[in-house]
Design an enzyme around this catalytic site. Sequence first.
Site, PDB file in Angstrom:
ATOM      1  CE1 TYR A 185      66.747 -19.067 -29.719  1.00 24.21           C
ATOM      2  CE2 TYR A 185      66.850 -20.093 -31.982  1.00 24.21           C
ATOM      3  CZ  TYR A 185      66.547 -19.861 -30.653  1.00 24.21           C
ATOM      4  OH  TYR A 185      65.493 -20.948 -30.314  1.00 24.21           O
ATOM      5  CE  LYS A 203      69.050 -21.740 -28.752  1.00 22.81           C
ATOM      6  NZ  LYS A 203      67.977 -22.442 -28.570  1.00 22.81           N
ATOM      7  CD  GLU A 233      65.648 -30.897 -29.862  1.00 24.17           C
ATOM      8  OE1 GLU A 233      66.743 -30.772 -28.926  1.00 24.17           O
ATOM      9  OE2 GLU A 233      65.652 -30.422 -30.890  1.00 24.17           O
ATOM     10  CG  LEU A 291      70.015 -26.992 -29.807  1.00 27.99           C
ATOM     11  CD1 LEU A 291      70.456 -26.282 -31.078  1.00 27.99           C
ATOM     12  CD2 LEU A 291      69.134 -25.955 -28.978  1.00 27.99           C
TER      13      LEU A 291
END
Length: 286
Positions: free
Chosen positions: A33, A149, A182, A207
């Site tokens: 997505y 992702k 992250e 990511l």
Amino acid sequence: MTRVVYVNGRYRPYAQAFVHVEDRGFQFADSVYEVCDVKGGAIIDRDPHLARLARSLSELQMPMPMTMAALRLVLRETVRRNRVRNGLVYLQVSRGVAERDFAFPPPDTPATIVCLARSLPPDYAAARAERGIAVVTAPDIRWRRCDIKTVMLLPAVLAKREAALKGAKEAWLVNEAGFVTEGASSNAWIITEDGRVVTPGLSASILPGVTRATLIEAIAREGLILEERHFTPAEAAGAREAFITSATNTVMPVVSINGSAIGDGRPGPLTRQMRRIFHKTVAIKE
């Protein structure tokens, strides 16, 4: 609110927007997505988001479901039909519908494509940025390909829940070596006492944020010093400033970590500068 959702070639009323019970995105998280910010009716950093979507699909051996031009049209039309001036647009692609089996379905199985858009108050992030947010740390229990992702977000959901229970807006994930990778839904940054901007370098554990990349370009143009390296929660706690980046937050100041104030506990001047130059950059791009 969302009025119309694109599902597999048709724009459907929100209440009638369904996917099949044996869709692989639903049963296996076999799906990717993207989320884009919408400002003034424009989709911010649209093409970098679509490029990342294409990379995610490729890494999972999934073909592009349509051309880039067609995807741009779907995004634009979904935003238009929902009358979104400020908000977000969400695009998801799964491997499609097939009898439940871990093996890939036949290669000609049609992908499932869903796109929705919804409005948000135009100052929803700006007001929060004036105050800054709190973060807490949580163990990074995700799989080893976080550079893709996917919709496999349960570890992030659990980390976000832990953050909420502690009165924080975000969780910074810490790996077995003790370094921040992250945020649960963002990239993590600190600013050192001597003004260096630090964020973890790209790897399979991080990511490749579109907002992150746009900000790095802006930092270079501003002549600021960037270091792409690991940092620990302890270094973050002792930093001059900290912030996160994501599509919907853009640059969001972090004012505390695990209950301890960062700097003077208020959004700092360099973080405010990062936010200004980011918005200046995307305005030029759009």
